[in-house]
Design a protein around this motif. Structure first.
Motif, PDB file in Angstrom:
ATOM      1  N   ILE A   1      19.792  18.581 -10.293  1.00 33.32           N
ATOM      2  CA  ILE A   1      20.593  18.777  -9.086  1.00 33.32           C
ATOM      3  C   ILE A   1      20.781  17.446  -8.372  1.00 33.32           C
ATOM      4  N   ILE A   2      19.703  16.682  -8.256  1.00 28.98           N
ATOM      5  CA  ILE A   2      19.783  15.379  -7.599  1.00 28.98           C
ATOM      6  C   ILE A   2      20.791  14.488  -8.309  1.00 28.98           C
ATOM      7  N   GLU A   3      20.758  14.489  -9.626  1.00 27.41           N
ATOM      8  CA  GLU A   3      21.689  13.650 -10.385  1.00 27.41           C
ATOM      9  C   GLU A   3      23.136  14.074 -10.131  1.00 27.41           C
TER      10      GLU A   3
ATOM     11  N   GLU B   1      11.945  14.762  -1.993  1.00 26.15           N
ATOM     12  CA  GLU B   1      10.658  15.008  -1.357  1.00 26.15           C
ATOM     13  C   GLU B   1       9.991  16.261  -1.931  1.00 26.15           C
ATOM     14  N   GLN B   2      10.789  17.278  -2.197  1.00 31.84           N
ATOM     15  CA  GLN B   2      10.252  18.509  -2.797  1.00 31.84           C
ATOM     16  C   GLN B   2       9.658  18.209  -4.167  1.00 31.84           C
ATOM     17  N   GLY B   3      10.346  17.344  -4.902  1.00 30.61           N
ATOM     18  CA  GLY B   3       9.873  16.982  -6.236  1.00 30.61           C
ATOM     19  C   GLY B   3       8.605  16.170  -6.205  1.00 30.61           C
ATOM     20  N   ASN B   4       8.337  15.522  -5.076  1.00 31.23           N
ATOM     21  CA  ASN B   4       7.125  14.712  -4.929  1.00 31.23           C
ATOM     22  C   ASN B   4       5.984  15.514  -4.319  1.00 31.23           C
TER      23      ASN B   4
ATOM     24  N   LYS C   1      24.107  12.917  -6.699  1.00 28.91           N
ATOM     25  CA  LYS C   1      24.318  11.467  -6.670  1.00 28.91           C
ATOM     26  C   LYS C   1      25.678  11.094  -7.243  1.00 28.91           C
ATOM     27  N   VAL C   2      26.095  11.782  -8.295  1.00 35.07           N
ATOM     28  CA  VAL C   2      27.412  11.535  -8.882  1.00 35.07           C
ATOM     29  C   VAL C   2      28.502  11.927  -7.875  1.00 35.07           C
ATOM     30  N   GLU C   3      28.333  13.085  -7.261  1.00 34.88           N
ATOM     31  CA  GLU C   3      29.294  13.534  -6.249  1.00 34.88           C
ATOM     32  C   GLU C   3      29.341  12.561  -5.079  1.00 34.88           C
ATOM     33  N   GLN C   4      28.176  12.097  -4.647  1.00 30.30           N
ATOM     34  CA  GLN C   4      28.094  11.154  -3.531  1.00 30.30           C
ATOM     35  C   GLN C   4      28.783   9.835  -3.888  1.00 30.30           C
TER      36      GLN C   4
ATOM     37  N   LYS D   1      23.382  12.798   1.178  1.00 26.73           N
ATOM     38  CA  LYS D   1      22.180  11.961   1.190  1.00 26.73           C
ATOM     39  C   LYS D   1      20.973  12.750   1.675  1.00 26.73           C
ATOM     40  N   SER D   2      21.156  13.536   2.709  1.00 29.25           N
ATOM     41  CA  SER D   2      20.054  14.355   3.223  1.00 29.25           C
ATOM     42  C   SER D   2      19.569  15.353   2.179  1.00 29.25           C
ATOM     43  N   ARG D   3      20.509  15.963   1.475  1.00 38.26           N
ATOM     44  CA  ARG D   3      20.141  16.917   0.426  1.00 38.26           C
ATOM     45  C   ARG D   3      19.380  16.223  -0.699  1.00 38.26           C
TER      46      ARG D   3
END
Length: 71
Positions: free
Chosen positions: A5-7, A66-69, A10-13, A58-60
């Protein structure tokens, strides 16, 4: 799962940042001044909303990271 999801986010951003930069530059060109006042206002508003959308993405991304950590 978060990393996928993050990836995608990041592409969308990155795509949105590119589009907003191009819009920002267009707003500085002479052609921009040839547009109707209404159209110019709409493009400025569009740029503003794109900037907000970038911040939300960016917030998402940060939150999912953070959830992943384990936070």
């Amino acid at each position: 799962m978060n990393s996928e999801i993050i990836e995608k986010l990041k592409v969308e951003q990155a795509d949105l940042i590119d589009k907003s930069r191009r819009l920002y530059l267009f707003n500085k060109y002479e052609k921009f001044k040839l547009l109707t006042k209404k159209h110019r206002k709409l493009l400025v508003k569009q740029f503003s909303l794109m900037a907000k959308y970038i911040r939300i993405l960016k917030s998402r991304i940060d939150d999912l990271g953070e959830q992943g950590n384990g936070r």
